[in-house]
Design a protein around this motif. Structure first.
Motif, PDB file in Angstrom:
ATOM      1  N   LEU A 189       0.767  -1.451   0.016  1.00 11.55           N
ATOM      2  CA  LEU A 189      -0.159  -0.557  -0.119  1.00 11.55           C
ATOM      3  C   LEU A 189       1.045   0.890  -0.080  1.00 11.55           C
ATOM      4  O   LEU A 189       0.475   2.022  -0.846  1.00 11.55           O
ATOM      5  N   PRO A 190       2.444   1.646   1.151  1.00 14.48           N
ATOM      6  CA  PRO A 190       2.994   2.393   0.962  1.00 14.48           C
ATOM      7  C   PRO A 190       3.527   3.012  -0.291  1.00 14.48           C
ATOM      8  O   PRO A 190       3.637   3.622  -1.026  1.00 14.48           O
ATOM      9  N   SER A 193       1.194   4.453  -2.704  1.00 15.43           N
ATOM     10  CA  SER A 193      -0.247   5.321  -2.496  1.00 15.43           C
ATOM     11  C   SER A 193      -0.486   6.390  -3.138  1.00 15.43           C
ATOM     12  O   SER A 193      -1.306   7.446  -3.307  1.00 15.43           O
ATOM     13  N   LEU A 197      -3.846   7.458  -4.386  1.00 18.23           N
ATOM     14  CA  LEU A 197      -4.048   9.466  -3.919  1.00 18.23           C
ATOM     15  C   LEU A 197      -4.995   9.697  -6.056  1.00 18.23           C
ATOM     16  O   LEU A 197      -6.008   9.835  -5.143  1.00 18.23           O
ATOM     17  N   GLU A 278      -1.406  11.899   1.934  1.00 23.18           N
ATOM     18  CA  GLU A 278      -0.340  12.071   1.189  1.00 23.18           C
ATOM     19  C   GLU A 278       0.840  11.206   1.832  1.00 23.18           C
ATOM     20  O   GLU A 278       1.806  10.964   1.740  1.00 23.18           O
ATOM     21  N   THR A 282       3.904   8.964   3.224  1.00 28.97           N
ATOM     22  CA  THR A 282       4.692   8.465   2.669  1.00 28.97           C
ATOM     23  C   THR A 282       6.511   8.696   3.650  1.00 28.97           C
ATOM     24  O   THR A 282       6.826   7.970   3.168  1.00 28.97           O
TER      25      THR A 282
END
Lengths: 289, 254
Positions: A189-190, A193, A197, A278, A282
């Motif tokens: 998921l990171p 992102s 977004l 976001e 991050t």
């Protein structure tokens, strides 16, 4: 040939940019003069209006609050569902089932919003048989229907984001013994992102502008600040719609354009919020110890 | 059935792997000796990578189906890793893997090692840092990066990234290392560094290396295995390292 392609791509970008500038310039030209605090708060005192102690007549505050609540609620309801479905389709679903699911998402995306609005309206009529008789179209119903409307954007964002990772990237987590949950939360998921977004911004914009759904599911011209999630409400696109359709004086039309500018600003603020969120997430992922 | 390796730590029996109904491996038998570098050679598409990935059950992540038996000796105990009861996460820590092209995470050099380490072991930040230093020294990367552990790992050169990937795997205390053409994306010098490193590691770990280069195989291998072409079942031939003119011999087999 090469220079022709470059020229063409320049022209395309410029046309796009010109269209955007033209649109905003036009809105400012038409609605700029009505942009003042009175447009938002009407005759009410600002502080009293913001705390809800004084009702706002002929001001956009109720519509702004309505739209903001509506968008946050719709995205809040749809994001977990949509992103979850996207993750499922990208990582777990295979073969025929995956094709069927993707077909259904495409189908959902192609349903006109007025049909979704009608569905919400019919749903509440049906629910009246189960729920108390006074159950009626309301903010929550609108948000739910908008949630259905924006679901495909969120599914696509998560699915395409994860699909775009190479097989070797997807295997980093498992090859190091991480569980699916750990791999998802701490690596996949990171890494996705950005596309997620993008999907959330698209979904937010869509939820903020849609008129057909809320028209049939609870938006009205005069409701004041939303009393609760289960009451009728005002919303900016609805205000713009009926002002454009029924204005009687040039000032009223100008207020409609002013409302357009405010809707744009509201959407832009939400985008900015999403981008900041976001970036922060991050950065935290990259630098956490 | 080919002869058993002396003192094997990996024994594969009748192993088949299929993706979407297409068999990549069919009925493979193989045994690999411990401590030292086992090199797998073969044409592309013959199933070398698939074999490697079946030794840590990574094919499952890509939708592959596996049949047969794969016995591995880990901390003195034999286990059939294809058994349902096998803890895959534990297995993958013990049987570490390094991929063809370096796949570092776009986070800091330090976090590339500590993130999986702490998720797996739940150890403290301090312990993780100790372990990180130890493995970075082990792959001869410490001197090059100790001043900039907090910079992004993406800024490292290809060879450094590959060594970081190796360190990330070593941090989890593996016993067997699977390396899928670990130098194929690197230049000559970086490849030499990695090869020297692999020879060092071979004294403590069992290495299974897929290679694309005969010269490299010759430099590294304790045992050489060649995937044979054609036939209903997948077959791997063990080639004695001592054979004179091994290049010609291998070429004739390929």
């Amino acid at each position: 040939m090469r220079s022709a392609i470059i020229l063409l791509s320049w022209i395309c970008s410029l046309v796009f940019l010109a269209a955007l500038v033209l649109l905003i310039f036009f809105l400012i030209h038409e609605g700029g003069k009505s942009l003042n605090l009175e447009l938002i708060f009407g005759q009410a005192q600002i502080l009293e209006a913001l705390t809800g102690n004084a009702p706002v007549f002929k001001g956009l505050l109720p519509a702004m609050t309505g739209t903001l609540t509506l968008v946050l609620l719709a995205v809040g309801l749809a994001a977990p569902l949509g992103l979850g479905a996207g993750i499922y389709l990208a990582l777990l679903a295979r073969g025929r089932l995956k094709r069927y699911c993707n077909f259904c998402i495409d189908l959902l995306a192609s349903i006109p919003s007025v049909v979704i609005g009608l569905f919400g309206f019919a749903l509440i009529l049906f629910l009246r048989r189960i729920l108390p008789q006074d159950a009626t179209t309301c903010l929550f119903l609108s948000a739910g229907c908008l949630g259905i409307l924006i679901l495909p954007y969120l599914v696509w964002a998560a699915q395409n984001g994860l699909d775009s990772l190479t097989a070797e990237t997807r295997l980093i987590g498992p090859s190091l013994g991480l569980s699916l949950r750990q791999n998802l939360l701490h690596i996949l998921l990171p890494l996705t992102s950005r596309p997620i977004l993008g999907g959330i911004i698209l979904a937010t914009g869509r939820a903020a502008e849609d008129t057909a759904v809320i028209l049939l599911t609870g938006a009205v011209a005069n409701a004041g600040l939303p009393a609760s999630l289960f009451h009728k409400f005002e919303a900016l696109p609805f205000f713009i719609y009926y002002t454009a359709a029924e204005y009687r004086t040039p000032e009223e039309l100008s207020q409609g354009f002013g409302a357009c500018l405010i809707l744009l600003a509201l959407s832009a603020s939400l985008f900015l919020l999403a981008i900041i969120l976001e970036k922060g997430l991050t950065r935290a992922w990259k630098n956490k110890q | 059935m080919e002869e058993q390796a002396i003192d094997p730590v990996i024994i594969v029996r009748n192993l088949s792997v299929a993706f979407g109904g297409r068999h990549v491996l069919a009925g493979l038998n193989l045994s690999l000796a411990g401590r030292g570098i086992n090199v797998l050679l073969g044409r592309s598409g013959c199933g070398k990578t698939t074999l490697l990935r079946s030794l840590n059950r990574l094919n499952e992540e890509l939708g592959g189906k596996t049949w047969g038996e794969a016995w591995i000796e880990l901390h003195g105990e034999w286990m059939n890793i294809l058994d349902k009861a096998t803890n895959v996460h534990r297995l993958r820590q013990k049987v570490g893997m390094v991929f063809q092209s370096p796949n570092v995470l776009p986070v800091s050099i330090a976090r590339n090692i500590t993130l999986p380490l702490r998720l797996n072991t739940g150890c403290s930040k301090r312990e993780a840092e100790h372990r990180m230093e130890a493995v970075l020294r082990q792959v001869h990367l410490w001197k090059e990066v100790n001043e900039r552990l907090e910079t992004s790992a993406s800024e490292l050169s290809g060879g450094q990234q590959q060594r970081l990937c190796l360190a990330r795997t070593l941090a989890l205390n593996p016993e067997i290392l699977l390396l899928d053409e670990p130098t194929s994306s690197l230049d000559y010098k970086a490849s030499q560094t990695i090869e020297a490193l692999l020879r060092d590691l071979a004294t403590d770990y069992t290495l299974v290396v897929v290679s694309h280069s005969l010269a490299q195989t010759r430099r590294l291998a304790k045992e050489i295995f060649i995937f044979e072409e054609g036939g209903e079942t997948s077959r791997v031939q063990r080639v004695p390292r001592e054979v004179d003119g091994i290049e010609e011999y291998v070429n004739s087999l390929l």
